[in-house]
Scaffold this active site. Structure first.
Site, PDB file in Angstrom:
ATOM      1  N   ASP A  78      62.769  43.698  22.954  1.00 31.77           N
ATOM      2  CA  ASP A  78      63.420  43.390  21.628  1.00 31.77           C
ATOM      3  C   ASP A  78      64.323  44.450  20.942  1.00 31.77           C
ATOM      4  O   ASP A  78      64.152  45.494  21.394  1.00 31.77           O
ATOM      5  CB  ASP A  78      62.526  42.840  20.551  1.00 31.77           C
ATOM      6  CG  ASP A  78      62.979  41.999  19.372  1.00 31.77           C
ATOM      7  OD1 ASP A  78      62.735  40.826  19.296  1.00 31.77           O
ATOM      8  OD2 ASP A  78      63.650  42.472  18.567  1.00 31.77           O
ATOM      9  N   SER A  79      65.321  44.166  20.183  1.00 33.59           N
ATOM     10  CA  SER A  79      66.230  44.988  19.466  1.00 33.59           C
ATOM     11  C   SER A  79      65.785  45.540  18.354  1.00 33.59           C
ATOM     12  O   SER A  79      66.504  46.411  17.785  1.00 33.59           O
ATOM     13  CB  SER A  79      67.749  44.511  19.602  1.00 33.59           C
ATOM     14  OG  SER A  79      67.587  43.377  18.692  1.00 33.59           O
TER      15      SER A  79
ATOM     16  N   ASP B  52      63.635  33.597  24.497  1.00 31.98           N
ATOM     17  CA  ASP B  52      63.770  33.140  23.294  1.00 31.98           C
ATOM     18  C   ASP B  52      64.541  33.701  22.302  1.00 31.98           C
ATOM     19  O   ASP B  52      64.364  34.332  21.275  1.00 31.98           O
ATOM     20  CB  ASP B  52      62.469  33.057  22.642  1.00 31.98           C
ATOM     21  CG  ASP B  52      62.293  32.268  21.362  1.00 31.98           C
ATOM     22  OD1 ASP B  52      63.175  31.684  21.140  1.00 31.98           O
ATOM     23  OD2 ASP B  52      61.044  32.377  20.580  1.00 31.98           O
TER      24      ASP B  52
ATOM     25  N   CYS C 144      67.153  27.666  19.607  1.00 30.85           N
ATOM     26  CA  CYS C 144      66.861  27.272  18.186  1.00 30.85           C
ATOM     27  C   CYS C 144      67.997  27.035  17.670  1.00 30.85           C
ATOM     28  O   CYS C 144      68.051  27.124  16.640  1.00 30.85           O
ATOM     29  CB  CYS C 144      66.018  28.324  17.569  1.00 30.85           C
ATOM     30  SG  CYS C 144      66.946  29.963  17.507  1.00 30.85           S
TER      31      CYS C 144
HETATM   32  N1  SAH Z   1      59.812  34.632  20.723  1.00 33.08           N
HETATM   33  C1  SAH Z   1      59.486  35.103  19.483  1.00 33.08           C
HETATM   34  C2  SAH Z   1      60.631  34.834  18.302  1.00 33.08           C
HETATM   35  C3  SAH Z   1      62.077  35.403  18.843  1.00 33.08           C
HETATM   36  S1  SAH Z   1      63.253  35.538  17.790  1.00 33.08           S
HETATM   37  C4  SAH Z   1      58.213  34.813  19.035  1.00 33.08           C
HETATM   38  O1  SAH Z   1      57.444  33.741  19.637  1.00 33.08           O
HETATM   39  O2  SAH Z   1      57.756  34.973  17.744  1.00 33.08           O
HETATM   40  C5  SAH Z   1      64.346  36.242  18.216  1.00 33.08           C
HETATM   41  C6  SAH Z   1      64.305  37.769  18.641  1.00 33.08           C
HETATM   42  O3  SAH Z   1      65.451  38.432  19.193  1.00 33.08           O
HETATM   43  C7  SAH Z   1      64.311  38.843  17.268  1.00 33.08           C
HETATM   44  O4  SAH Z   1      62.841  39.446  17.224  1.00 33.08           O
HETATM   45  C8  SAH Z   1      65.324  39.643  17.146  1.00 33.08           C
HETATM   46  O5  SAH Z   1      65.158  40.882  16.878  1.00 33.08           O
HETATM   47  C9  SAH Z   1      65.672  39.543  18.666  1.00 33.08           C
HETATM   48  N2  SAH Z   1      67.053  39.996  19.174  1.00 33.08           N
HETATM   49  C10 SAH Z   1      68.336  39.535  18.644  1.00 33.08           C
HETATM   50  N3  SAH Z   1      69.515  39.885  19.567  1.00 33.08           N
HETATM   51  C11 SAH Z   1      68.726  40.500  20.396  1.00 33.08           C
HETATM   52  C12 SAH Z   1      69.351  41.308  21.478  1.00 33.08           C
HETATM   53  N4  SAH Z   1      70.724  41.334  21.835  1.00 33.08           N
HETATM   54  N5  SAH Z   1      68.736  42.057  22.288  1.00 33.08           N
HETATM   55  C13 SAH Z   1      67.032  41.965  22.240  1.00 33.08           C
HETATM   56  N6  SAH Z   1      66.582  41.475  21.279  1.00 33.08           N
HETATM   57  C14 SAH Z   1      67.376  40.676  20.196  1.00 33.08           C
END
Ligand code: SAH
Length: 399
Positions: free
Chosen positions: A247-248, A297, A337
């Site tokens: 995650d970022s 996701d 989503c």
């Molecule tokens: N699967 C998770 C929800 C994901 S929400 C659950 O079940 O709770 C999307 C996530 O993607 C967020 O936490 C956001 O910080 C991250 N994100 C957004 N862009 C990103 C990128 N380019 N690289 C890594 N993470 C990213």
């Protein structure tokens, strides 16, 4: 009483009980922010009672299509009571759930999530903003929860001309909470986390992931866009040997590591990477890494249909990289989503990503949002979350 008169022919969507009136459909009339207005056809026929939003392109959100209905505290309370009662009958395996899902529950612009005995609400439109105090009292009374936190810090409030507001609306207490989902413990922070603190909508899909983990004995899972590690905990609970979470967001990953420990899993079974998913997928492909399960996701890449084409390319790209990283027999849990990407288009995107990667993929299952995030036929915008479980067959097509 203020009257909004529509242009000729613009009554069709309200007649089909779609709750939005766009600015371009209005011939004349107006009101104050959140004021209840009577919407009429060009011919003067009653169509709906709605809340006026002077700054938004969604100029009116309908409260009711019944001319005899009064939009008052009793109406709001009864509508909220109906939404809350529905959740009570759904048998949700968690003490965290969405109690009110905006338009789909007849309360345009209102989101209410419950975490144990703490409520978190988002008021994202002028109508619910105007009735905030009545809504807050009703929520406390109907749920018996002692506290309600407001997370009205969504970008959509800007479109409504409303400022960002956060803080306790009723009662007070800790904002760091632990919810129990399918028997797992998942820590979150309602003040700092995304949305109201957690992605409740993925509850059912996390259970599905845990079940596949058990049946297929995952060795190495890659959880992309892991947030606080919901899918990570799910897979470990199913018996996965090791999960890498990307995650970022550093705070989200910290919470993910805490969540792994909270459930008693050895820290050696989890790796956390504060990194960009796109770059990481490419790096793993270059290194020849393989995973027997991958979760994709991503955040909303296409908020509306206007963004769909660019977003489609982005979805296809990450799915193509993921297919390359899957070992034969491995499974991909892939999601979108984006309201702007329909189920069929998403299916096509994933299929074409598989083809490009030279993978023969079998769709094992379709996934969607959990039942406490209901959809209604008259409001297709409410359907946003879709997912697929795809298995890479043992024999590759080519390449
Ligand atoms: N699967 C998770 C929800 C994901 S929400 C659950 O079940 O709770 C999307 C996530 O993607 C967020 O936490 C956001 O910080 C991250 N994100 C957004 N862009 C990103 C990128 N380019 N690289 C890594 N993470 C990213």
């Amino acid at each position: 009483m203020k009257i909004i008169r529509l242009k000729p022919g613009k009554d069709r969507s309200l007649l089909r009980r779609h709750p939005w009136v766009f600015d371009g459909a209005i011939a004349k009339g107006g009101g104050d922010a959140g004021e209840t207005v009577r919407v009429e056809s060009a011919e003067g026929q009653f169509l709906a009672w709605g809340a006026f939003s002077p700054a938004s392109s969604i100029r009116v959100r309908a409260w009711s299509f019944d001319e005899a209905q009064r939009i008052d505290a009793d109406f709001l309370r009864a509508t909220l009571a109906r939404a809350i009662a529905l959740r009570g009958r759904l048998g949700i395996e968690s003490d965290g759930m969405r109690l009110v899902h905006g338009e789909s529950d007849g309360v345009p612009g209102l989101i209410v999530d419950r975490y144990g005995d703490t409520l978190v609400a988002q008021f994202t439109a002028c109508g619910v903003e105007r009735h905030k105090q009545v809504i807050a009292d009703a929520l406390i009374e109907l749920t018996g929860c002692p506290r309600l936190y407001e997370r009205s810090d969504t970008s959509s409030r800007k479109l409504e001309g409303l400022p960002e507001v956060t803080g306790w609306l009723r009662g007070s207490g800790p904002t760091a909470l632990v919810l129990r989902e399918h028997g797992w413990q998942l820590g979150l922070d309602i003040a700092q986390g995304h949305k109201t603190g957690f992605y409740l909508d993925q509850r059912d899909s996390r259970l599905v992931c845990s079940q596949y983990s058990r049946r297929l004995n995952f060795e190495h899972m890659l959880n992309c866009y892991s947030y606080t590690g919901g899918f990570t905990v799910a897979a470990l609970a199913g018996g996965a040997r090791h999960v890498t979470s990307i995650d970022s967001s550093a705070p989200a990953l910290q919470q993910a590591a805490t969540n792994v420990a909270l459930n008693g899993f050895d820290a050696s079974r989890a790796t956390f990477m504060d990194a960009d998913v796109n770059a990481s997928l490419r790096k793993f492909v270059a290194e020849g890494r393989q995973f027997d399960a991958i979760v994709l996701d991503p955040p909303k890449l296409a908020p509306t249909v206007a963004h769909a084409e660019r977003a489609a390319r982005a979805y296809k790209d990450i799915n193509r990289q993921a297919f390359k990283l899957l070992s034969p027999g491995g499974v991909l849990f892939t999601f979108s989503c984006s309201g702007g990407i329909g189920v069929e288009l998403f299916h096509k995107i994933v299929a074409s990503a598989g083809l490009d990667a030279g993978v023969d993929g079998a769709i094992l299952q379709r996934l969607g949002g959990a039942s406490d995030h209901p959809m209604t036929v008259n409001f297709p915008e409410g359907e946003y979350l879709k997912g697929l479980v795809v298995m890479k067959r043992q024999q590759d097509v080519q390449g």
